[in-house]
Design an enzyme around this catalytic site. Structure first.
Site, PDB file in Angstrom:
ATOM      1  CG  ASP A 115       8.722  35.808  25.989  1.00  0.00           C
ATOM      2  OD1 ASP A 115       9.593  36.085  25.148  1.00  0.00           O
ATOM      3  OD2 ASP A 115       7.806  36.584  26.320  1.00  0.00           O
ATOM      4  NE  ARG A 116      14.354  30.914  31.292  1.00  0.00           N
ATOM      5  CZ  ARG A 116      15.277  29.988  31.552  1.00  0.00           C
ATOM      6  NH1 ARG A 116      14.930  28.858  32.174  1.00  0.00           N
ATOM      7  NH2 ARG A 116      16.537  30.169  31.229  1.00  0.00           N
TER       8      ARG A 116
END
Length: 238
Positions: free
Chosen positions: A69-70
């Protein structure tokens, strides 16, 4: 040890210093938090913009064998060419790659180890990738172990046996102990980053050799919190 850079930006030299492992088939890098691996609705810089710096003499850049994920930092595996990527992708798809994450959660479990088995599905598409517990969703299993406690927080090692989107964040929040700094599934916190990172990955890449285990150092945003928690013997905070 690598150091965190400003969120959402890295340079060529940054990504080279974040290289944790390299052989003829595979690279493992320490992905910084705040940088998406692929373009998303927010636009802007992505990790894919920097992969040419990791060719190391090969004609093509490496490609991602999985994703983070970011807002999650840590171990990210790349295949150096097409055949390597195919082999790695099969290992991930067959759940043969072991992944360990470290997280700091608010509150925490009473036991010292356990597992969470809660199926997950996307919420309303208007909310993007936000996920929810759903008995009719896809099966999701997370194993966990307590590494330290203190000050109303718990330091956990999390092993996602399945690889659903936001699995660790939703599972922890659903148990009543959301990950510290999680603004989507938890309480967030002003100026506080997500206290979750991919600590280690173990890849059985070569049939006649031992699996390859690579570890990433705790990101700067978590180091102070981990230092405050009393770790169990054998679990240093670095």
């Amino acid at each position: 040890m690598t150091q965190d850079r400003p969120k959402g930006h890295i340079s060529r030299s940054d990504i080279l210093t974040r290289l944790l492992y390299r052989d003829a088939l595979m690279l493992v890098i320490d992905k910084p938090a705040g940088l998406p691996v692929h373009p998303d609705a927010k636009g802007g810089e992505t990790l894919a913009d920097h992969l040419d710096a990791l060719r190391f003499g090969l004609p093509r850049r490496p490609e991602l064998a999985h994703r983070l994920d970011r807002d999650t930092s840590g171990c990210l595996v790349l295949g150096r060419h097409r055949k390597a990527l195919e082999r790695l992708s099969r290992l991930f798809a067959d759940n043969k790659v072991s992944k360990t994450y470290w997280a700091v959660v608010v509150g925490g479990p009473e036991a010292d180890a356990g597992a969470i088995m809660l199926a997950l599905s996307p919420r309303d598409p208007a909310q993007g990738w936000r996920m929810q517990v759903d008995p009719a969703g896809l099966p999701a299993l997370t194993r966990w172990q307590v590494l330290g406690r203190g000050g109303g927080l718990t330091w956990l090692a999390l092993e996602p046996v399945t690889g659903r989107t936001h699995q660790l964040r939703v599972h922890c929040a659903s148990m009543g102990w959301p990950i510290l700094g999680d603004r989507v599934y938890g309480r967030g916190g002003a100026g506080q980053g997500l206290h979750l990172y991919a600590r280690a990955v173990t890849v059985p890449l070569y049939p006649k050799r031992d699996p390859i285990t690579v570890e990433a150092p705790a990101p700067a945003g978590m180091q102070e919190t981990l230092a405050m928690l009393k770790g169990k013997e054998g679990h240093p905070s670095g």
